[in-house]
Design a protein around this motif. Structure first.
Motif, PDB file in Angstrom:
ATOM      1  N   UNK A   1       0.817  -1.198   0.000  1.00 51.88           N
ATOM      2  CA  UNK A   1       0.000   0.000   0.000  1.00 51.88           C
ATOM      3  C   UNK A   1       0.852   1.249   0.000  1.00 51.88           C
ATOM      4  N   UNK A   2       0.332   2.299  -0.611  1.00 53.08           N
ATOM      5  CA  UNK A   2       0.989   3.602  -0.614  1.00 53.08           C
ATOM      6  C   UNK A   2       0.019   4.582   0.054  1.00 53.08           C
ATOM      7  N   UNK A   3       0.519   5.353   1.008  1.00 47.61           N
ATOM      8  CA  UNK A   3      -0.329   6.299   1.728  1.00 47.61           C
ATOM      9  C   UNK A   3      -1.010   7.234   0.739  1.00 47.61           C
ATOM     10  N   UNK A   4      -2.261   7.579   1.019  1.00 51.05           N
ATOM     11  CA  UNK A   4      -3.046   8.414   0.099  1.00 51.05           C
ATOM     12  C   UNK A   4      -2.412   9.778  -0.154  1.00 51.05           C
ATOM     13  N   UNK A   5      -1.587  10.267   0.773  1.00 49.00           N
ATOM     14  CA  UNK A   5      -0.921  11.556   0.567  1.00 49.00           C
ATOM     15  C   UNK A   5       0.314  11.430  -0.333  1.00 49.00           C
TER      16      UNK A   5
END
Length: 133
Positions: free
Chosen positions: A14-18
């Protein structure tokens, strides 16, 4: 991020939404992710790591320092992993390099002192976009 075939135990990351801009860079094939990154001076097991390691494996601060240096045996003391990479690019490939840091200089960018390579430091701006116009 689909990690199928990467050799990692997970098939997705996963990659942080920011970090949506980084996701686009990665998806375009221009970025990398280093998974399971840590510092060991030799292979250890869960039974002998306390006796065999020279660093505190569970200290975020120490692991951060070691990750920036990646020099377990102090063969190039005072330098960082990206600084040494830039040294090679500059000396052996005759490339012009210019490291950039955000808010402060980090040991990761330190290379050979005799090359005198300055680091450009950009202000943090606390998530605001930089205006380069």
């Amino acid at each position: 991020i689909n990690a199928t075939g990467s050799g990692q135990p997970c098939t997705d990351f996963g990659v942080h939404k920011k970090l949506s801009s980084f996701q686009k860079i990665y998806d375009a094939g221009h970025g990398i992710i280093l998974a399971n990154f840590g510092h060991l001076s030799k292979p250890v097991t869960k039974y002998d790591w306390r006796l065999e390691t020279r660093t505190d494996l569970f200290s975020h601060f120490k692991m951060n320092q070691e990750a920036q240096r990646v020099d377990a045996f102090q063969e190039q003391a005072g330098t960082g992993v990206l600084g040494r990479l830039l040294d090679v690019m500059q000396e052996k490939k005759n490339m012009t390099v210019g490291p950039i840091a955000i808010d402060t200089v980090t040991v990761m960018l330190d290379g050979k002192p005799h090359l005198g390579r300055p680091v450009d430091i950009l202000p943090d701006n606390r998530g605001k976009r930089l205006d380069f116009s």
